[in-house]
Scaffold this motif. Structure first.
Motif: not given
Length: 386
Positions: A2-10, A49-54, A56-62
């Motif tokens: 899973s993605l960490g907090t800072m990986e998501i925040f950036k 509502p403001h998540l970038p597509q990149e 979203i793809e990372k989260l979907s994969y994770a």
């Protein structure tokens, strides 16, 4: 992983200092708190509502299931298998130990004898009790099979059907290296590549007749990466070995096993009982407990609060000191019953003897053995010289 907090925040507006930073439309106090909640799985990423597509793809994969968790129904208890999320134990931890199942032939003339042997098998290791986790049957006539199932249940054993085992993916027990490579390949596809075609937990039916070969294979398969093992034979030594190995592999490496810090009693200790001391590391406790449990006058075991560290590690980290040990002993009035106040400390703590002697002036401090298995012989010689 899973993605960490800072990986998501950036990826979020606040990190990029763009429009909509900390807009709070997700219900959180800001982008950082949203990232914290998302990393913990406490919130759905779609709420922002403001998540970038990149991202979203990372989260979907994770969030893809790596290995499914399958519940196999049994007559006495259900078996939970699979659900693993890492390739290697040190990455985090393995989750569900592979159940060990015995397959019996109800047409075999020794069926009742073997069944009785299985029902009586029980071992205790580091505070855990292990029994055979399931019995299944080879194909037979309906009448014989039903009668056999009743016998299994009467013995208090867990009957598991072959149909339920088919909820898993079977890996054939062929040439050893080929089977091991197949297990590793499936695990990598599931965990690393998150390939849904390989997400089912796997089981192996070991069909060898040589106990030594079965043991070698099963040990390897437990480590890499069978979710359940099925055996055509039952042997107490074999299953004892496998349960002990499995317990070691399926403990959390980040959480040392420990027992409660207090004074334990063994074999109804009297005023002549010996008093031993060690840390609260579970392996240390059970190793010593096993050797002192049958001493003639009984025994007391003083356990210090050492954060689950072994003797030398605790001593190096100042988690077992004369002050700590004396507090535990002084706080337990039960030790007032002892006529000859002799405290036997681990041989590895011999350098602590003088400090302990000062902290506990009413006690004689005796450095004991380095290895727990030598305690009975040590006590025999000690008693002879007193």
């Amino acid at each position: 992983m899973s993605l960490g907090t800072m990986e998501i925040f950036k990826f979020l507006p606040a990190a990029k200092k763009t429009e909509n930073a900390n807009c709070k439309k997700c219900g959180s106090s800001g982008c950082m708190m949203f990232a914290v909640k998302l990393a913990k799985g406490e919130i759905d990423y779609k709420i922002c509502p403001h998540l970038p597509q990149e991202l979203i793809e990372k989260l979907s994969y994770a969030n893809k299931i790596q290995q499914e968790t399958v519940v196999i129904k049994g007559s006495a208890k259900d078996l939970v298998v699979g659900g693993e999320k890492v390739m290697f134990r040190h990455d985090k931890t393995f989750i569900n130990p592979p159940p060990l199942i015995v397959m019996l032939d109800c047409n075999n003339k020794n069926f009742d004898k073997v069944l009785d042997k299985i029902s009586k098998f029980k071992i205790e290791q580091i505070g855990e009790t292990y029994t055979v986790e399931g019995v299944c049957l080879k194909e037979a006539s309906f009448e014989k099979k039903e009668a056999a199932i009743e016998k299994i249940k009467e013995k208090g054993l867990n009957f598991v059907s072959l149909d339920d085992l088919r909820l898993l993916q079977e890996v054939a027990d062929e040439a050893f290296q080929k089977t091991l490579s197949t297990l590793q390949f499936i695990r990598q596809k599931a965990i690393i590549e998150r390939d849904e075609d390989y997400s089912k937990p796997v089981f192996i039916h070991i069909k060898d007749s040589c106990i030594e070969t079965i043991c070698a294979k099963a040990c390897a398969y437990i480590c890499k990466y069978a979710s359940l093992l099925l055996f055509d034979v039952f042997d107490e030594a074999l299953f004892t070995t496998l349960f002990i190995l499995r317990q070691n592999i399926f403990t959390d490496p980040q959480m040392p096993l420990q027992v409660e810090s207090k004074v334990y009693e063994f074999n109804n200790p009297n005023e002549n009982a010996h008093v031993f001391l060690t840390t609260n590391f579970a392996l240390s406790y059970f190793a010593v407990a096993n050797e002192i449990s049958n001493l003639a006058n009984g025994a007391y075991l003083v356990i210090t609060p050492s954060d689950g560290m072994s003797v030398l590690t605790a001593w190096s980290a100042q988690k077992i000191t004369a002050e700590i040990a004396s507090k535990v002993i002084s706080a337990n009035n039960i030790l007032d019953k002892i006529k000859n106040k002799r405290l036997i400390i681990p041989g590895l703590l011999a350098d602590l003897k003088n400090e302990l002697q000062i902290a506990l002036p009413n006690w004689e401090i005796i450095p004991g053995t380095i290895e727990a298995c030598k305690i009975p012989e040590f006590i025999k010689k000690l008693d002879e010289n007193l």
